[in-house]
Design an enzyme around this catalytic site. Structure first.
Site, PDB file in Angstrom:
ATOM      1  N   HIS A  76       1.460  -3.599  -2.974  1.00 56.12           N
ATOM      2  CA  HIS A  76       2.200  -4.392  -3.953  1.00 56.12           C
ATOM      3  C   HIS A  76       1.343  -5.513  -4.536  1.00 56.12           C
ATOM      4  O   HIS A  76       1.749  -6.167  -5.501  1.00 56.12           O
ATOM      5  CB  HIS A  76       3.487  -4.960  -3.338  1.00 56.12           C
ATOM      6  CG  HIS A  76       3.290  -6.128  -2.426  1.00 56.12           C
ATOM      7  ND1 HIS A  76       3.153  -6.004  -1.054  1.00 56.12           N
ATOM      8  CD2 HIS A  76       3.209  -7.466  -2.684  1.00 56.12           C
ATOM      9  CE1 HIS A  76       3.006  -7.209  -0.512  1.00 56.12           C
ATOM     10  NE2 HIS A  76       3.035  -8.113  -1.481  1.00 56.12           N
ATOM     11  N   ASP A 130       2.900   0.327   2.424  1.00 55.84           N
ATOM     12  CA  ASP A 130       2.401  -0.760   1.578  1.00 55.84           C
ATOM     13  C   ASP A 130       0.933  -1.046   1.906  1.00 55.84           C
ATOM     14  O   ASP A 130       0.600  -2.026   2.570  1.00 55.84           O
ATOM     15  CB  ASP A 130       3.262  -2.010   1.791  1.00 55.84           C
ATOM     16  CG  ASP A 130       2.972  -3.103   0.781  1.00 55.84           C
ATOM     17  OD1 ASP A 130       2.273  -2.826  -0.220  1.00 55.84           O
ATOM     18  OD2 ASP A 130       3.436  -4.244   0.989  1.00 55.84           O
ATOM     19  N   SER A 224       0.970 -12.525   1.390  1.00 61.72           N
ATOM     20  CA  SER A 224       0.840 -11.084   1.155  1.00 61.72           C
ATOM     21  C   SER A 224      -0.626 -10.654   1.156  1.00 61.72           C
ATOM     22  O   SER A 224      -1.480 -11.314   0.560  1.00 61.72           O
ATOM     23  CB  SER A 224       1.477 -10.705  -0.182  1.00 61.72           C
ATOM     24  OG  SER A 224       2.877 -10.795  -0.122  1.00 61.72           O
TER      25      SER A 224
END
Length: 302
Positions: A76, A130, A224
């Site tokens: 992402h 992910d 992230s």
């Protein structure tokens, strides 16, 4: 010209014993150069694999250098237009030359990205699978403050890794709500029951995910792509090996976040390097060495 690949199919299989066993993706990995004692702030050159991913809007995500050409991050974190710059050797984002106690490191280096690869089964809705990789526009020459982290080249040690209960992560992040730090931060985090993350994120975790964090080291939305790491003893020295990628974290800085379990994707990572990188960057030891039954040795608190 930059290009983008949604993913590549990888059929998981066991390598024949006659081909030997390759433990690490890149043998020259995971060794930091420590200058001063560890504190809340990470130390200069202590995390030379950290990648600062930046778009036109500013800091976007973290990533890690895994060999001369590829940066590992969350799927992402890879924008569709690939308008992203990778900064290696970064420490304090507000200074051009980073110094601590009169000790300085060389300036950071910036790299364009010419290929982005997301796992073909990445699901943006629940952020399963992910994981993604960025191929840099030019080859990285290793320096004291720019070096790769270790990555396991197979899932052979997954049962061992699943028993580890604490890890380290390094981030440019929010230190608390409405407070930020420009200096790389180091945190210790603990493995949490999967139910903890299921309650926070209102979604069950999968076997390819790890729930980790604690009340003292809360995970925030800016984390992230950050690595989940442990130190191990390998080939005569301490090495940092990456075991996960920060995937699902909340802006409110929760006690736990969801990490992508890298041992579940070891074959995928190796296949990307083999298919989209030069053959010279594939560890040649896999073609030569005999089968080894060596297990990685992890340090535990005394």
């Amino acid at each position: 010209m930059s290009s983008f690949i949604i993913g590549i199919a990888v059929i998981c299989c066991l390598w024949p014993r006659v081909q030997g066993f390759q433990m690490l993706l890149e043998e020259d990995c995971g060794v930091p150069h420590k200058i001063v004692k560890r504190s809340v702030n990470a130390n200069l050159t202590e995390n030379p694999w950290m990648a600062y991913l930046e778009t036109s809007k500013g800091f976007h995500c973290s990533g890690t250098l895994i060999n001369h050409l590829f940066v590992l991050t969350a799927a992402h974190c890879i924008p569709d237009d690939l308008q992203i710059t990778v900064r290696l050797g970064e420490y304090n984002t507000k200074t051009k030359v980073d110094c601590v106690n009169h000790m300085c490191q060389e300036p950071f280096q910036e790299y364009n990205v010419d290929l982005g690869i997301r796992h073909m089964f990445y699901n943006a809705n629940d952020q399963t699978n992910d994981i993604g990789m960025l191929r840099l526009g030019r080859r990285v020459e290793y320096l004291r403050h720019i070096r790769p982290i270790c990555i396991f080249a197979s899932n052979r040690f997954k049962n061992l890794i699943d028993q580890l209960n604490w890890f380290t992560t390094t981030v440019w992040r929010e230190t608390a709500a409405n407070a930020s730090s420009q200096v790389l931060q180091t945190m210790d985090i603990d493995r949490q029951p999967t139910g903890t993350c299921s309650e926070i994120y209102e979604r069950n975790t999968t076997s390819e995910q790890i729930c980790a964090g604690n009340t003292l080291s809360q995970l925030c939305s800016t984390d992230s792509g950050a690595p989940q790491m442990r130190i191990m003893w390998h080939n005569g020295s301490d090495r940092y090996v990456q075991l996960g990628i920060a995937s699902r974290v909340k802006g409110q800085c929760q006690n736990a976040g969801i990490f992508t379990d890298l041992l579940s994707y070891a074959d995928w990572i190796k296949r990307v390097v083999q298919q989209y990188g030069p053959s010279t960057d594939v560890n040649p030891s896999s073609r030569k060495q005999k089968w080894l039954d060596t297990m990685p040795e992890f340090y535990y608190p005394k």
